[in-house]
Design an enzyme around this catalytic site. Structure first.
Site, PDB file in Angstrom:
ATOM      1  N   PHE A 149      53.057  45.433  40.058  1.00 52.82           N
ATOM      2  CA  PHE A 149      52.150  44.390  40.903  1.00 52.82           C
ATOM      3  C   PHE A 149      51.908  43.225  40.249  1.00 52.82           C
ATOM      4  CE2 PHE A 149      48.648  42.238  42.622  1.00 52.82           C
ATOM      5  CZ  PHE A 149      49.185  41.771  44.226  1.00 52.82           C
ATOM      6  N   ASP A 234      51.016  41.783  31.281  1.00 49.29           N
ATOM      7  CA  ASP A 234      50.005  41.854  32.661  1.00 49.29           C
ATOM      8  C   ASP A 234      48.811  42.494  32.273  1.00 49.29           C
ATOM      9  OD1 ASP A 234      48.610  41.115  34.859  1.00 49.29           O
ATOM     10  OD2 ASP A 234      50.509  41.104  36.171  1.00 49.29           O
ATOM     11  N   LYS A 263      41.354  38.045  36.987  1.00 50.90           N
ATOM     12  CA  LYS A 263      40.298  38.673  37.591  1.00 50.90           C
ATOM     13  C   LYS A 263      38.779  38.731  36.570  1.00 50.90           C
ATOM     14  CE  LYS A 263      42.988  41.611  40.238  1.00 50.90           C
ATOM     15  NZ  LYS A 263      44.566  42.048  40.240  1.00 50.90           N
TER      16      LYS A 263
HETATM   17  C1  LIG Z   1      45.529  41.460  40.665  1.00 50.88           C
HETATM   18  C2  LIG Z   1      46.621  41.284  39.972  1.00 50.88           C
HETATM   19  C3  LIG Z   1      47.558  40.057  39.962  1.00 50.88           C
HETATM   20  C4  LIG Z   1      47.424  39.001  40.767  1.00 50.88           C
HETATM   21  O1  LIG Z   1      46.097  38.279  40.759  1.00 50.88           O
HETATM   22  P1  LIG Z   1      45.939  37.228  41.696  1.00 50.88           P
HETATM   23  O2  LIG Z   1      44.603  36.631  41.310  1.00 50.88           O
HETATM   24  O3  LIG Z   1      45.180  38.317  43.092  1.00 50.88           O
HETATM   25  O4  LIG Z   1      46.738  36.339  42.072  1.00 50.88           O
HETATM   26  C5  LIG Z   1      48.680  40.138  39.147  1.00 50.88           C
HETATM   27  N1  LIG Z   1      48.807  41.130  38.281  1.00 50.88           N
HETATM   28  C6  LIG Z   1      48.107  42.411  38.285  1.00 50.88           C
HETATM   29  C7  LIG Z   1      48.460  43.555  37.346  1.00 50.88           C
HETATM   30  C8  LIG Z   1      47.122  42.358  39.261  1.00 50.88           C
HETATM   31  O5  LIG Z   1      46.094  43.606  39.201  1.00 50.88           O
END
Ligand SMILES: *Cc1c(COP(=O)(O)O)cnc(C)c1O
Length: 412
Positions: A149, A234, A263
């Site tokens: 994700f 990520d 985040k």
């Molecule tokens: C939440 C998340 C994203 C995307 O972030 P947004 O601010 O919602 O665009 C990307 N990678 C990971 C691992 C995430 O948990």
């Protein structure tokens, strides 16, 4: 959709109806309408209190409405909020210095959402591939993992393995290859001379808190470095103390070329994301190559500076580590095997995996909500538990008690 029997007041129903009638239906929230928050607690429109064990998908590591965040918001927003990058502002420079110090990396690039930061990292990896690795024009490949994700833009969902994320959103951008997660040999076999990057989550959060085998990240890093492939990590969900270290990759002997953050970087007050990494890669961008109107704005940077300071001053990495050990060991001890298949996670990013015979995860999250504990199922049989890292020991003990009672019997 069938919904739970949470006692809803007229006011609660009113707000849900507004969402149903005037919003796009791209979420299926629990029927709880929140109006106020403080640290690990939130209150609904009728004043009922809940323990937040989702933390806005780990964007609230510092807790709701942290007083230092509020103070920064008021101070900075009274001064200046947005300048664009056509000019300098007096918050971006200090933010860049403090963030690169925290990450022990050379340079950073500010964006707003996590998905934008992932897009930025992909653009950077491709540019590096063409300018430095000398991959033939438009041939760059990036390897990603099954069940990844990384966000919701059309480029990102194009390399998702989740059919719902992709359905009816094509055509997609080429240049991505999917390999199984947790399998370093699969990465090794997938690399070609045109591979420029390997994009990976240290723990797959949205996939259900999937923790890869020990040594996986270090091995992937080594494979990448041997093959001149960028190691792109990520940590939008795992980073900033969530898993018991400042960054989850620090559990292993490895070093990303690009680290992607979002985040909790904004302390729950303001969207801000970043790509942090080496001069070799981030140094390639020239004026006009990439940008964002709101990226690096002084309000975001001031809030993010305070958000980072809170992580340090309140020792949130150690706190997450210790409380996480306690949380998992208590659950392992007290949950019946007929209901719970597995408890897994690192720090305060945890999940309970149900036996398929125990009933759908949503039934369990609804029972928890009735008792005043908010947690969300991620997959049909998985519930994630990720409270704000400032959670008190007393609140955590209370949560354990609720979880143990709810998970003591199947809920078909
Ligand atoms: C939440 C998340 C994203 C995307 O972030 P947004 O601010 O919602 O665009 C990307 N990678 C990971 C691992 C995430 O948990």
């Amino acid at each position: 959709m069938a919904d739970m029997n949470l006692p809803l007041s007229a006011l609660g129903k009113h707000h849900i109806a507004l969402n149903d009638d005037f919003g796009a239906h791209n979420y299926h929230p629990l029927p709880v309408v929140l109006a106020r928050g403080q640290a690990e607690w939130v209150w609904d429109v009728d004043g009922k209190r809940y323990l937040d064990m989702l933390s806005a998908y780990s964007a609230i590591n510092q807790g709701h409405v942290h007083p230092r965040m509020l103070e920064t918001l008021l101070e900075q927003s009274a001064r200046i909020t947005l300048t664009s990058r056509a000019f300098y502002n007096d918050q971006l420079g200090p933010w860049l210095k403090e963030l690169t110090d925290l990450c022990q990396m050379d340079r950073a690039l500010p964006m707003n959402s996590g998905a934008e930061a992932v897009e930025t990292a992909i653009k950077l990896a491709r540019k590096w591939g063409y300018l430095v690795k000398k991959v033939p024009h438009d041939q760059a490949e990036i390897i990603v993992c099954d069940a990844n994700f990384h966000g919701r833009t059309t480029m990102i969902v194009g390399f998702s393995s989740d059919s719902q994320y992709r359905a009816d959103f094509g055509p997609f951008t080429g240049g991505f290859k999917i390999v199984p997660y947790g399998d370093a040999d699969a990465l090794r076999s997938a690399i070609t001379p045109n591979t420029v990057g390997f994009l990976v989550e240290p723990i797959q959060g949205e996939a259900g808190v999937i923790v890869p085998p020990d040594g996986y990240l270090a091995e992937c890093d080594e494979i990448c470095k041997k093959n001149k492939v960028l190691f792109l990590v990520d940590e939008i969900q795992t980073g900033l103390c969530r898993t018991g270290k400042t960054f989850c990759f620090q559990y292993e002997n490895c070093k990303p070329e690009l680290l992607i953050l979002g985040k909790a970087l904004g302390g729950g007050f303001y969207p801000i994301s970043a790509v942090v990494g080496s001069d070799e890669v981030l140094g390639l961008l020239k004026p006009g190559d990439h940008g964002s109107t709101f990226g690096g704005n002084p309000l975001a940077c001031a809030l993010s500076r305070t958000a980072m300071r809170i992580l340090k001053d309140e020792n949130l990495a150690n706190r997450a580590f210790e409380l996480g050990e306690l949380f998992r060991s208590q659950l392992l001890l007290n949950l019946p095997k007929e209901v719970v298949k597995e408890v897994r996670g690192k720090g305060l990013l945890n999940a309970i995996e149900l036996q398929t015979s125990a009933g759908p995860a949503r039934n369990f999250s609804e029972q928890l909500a009735l008792r005043g504990l908010l947690a969300k199922e991620t997959r049909a049989t998985t519930i994630r538990f990720a409270p704000p890292l400032v959670i008190s020991r007393e609140s955590l003990s209370w949560a354990l008690q609720q979880i143990e009672e709810v998970f003591s019997v199947p809920r078909r």
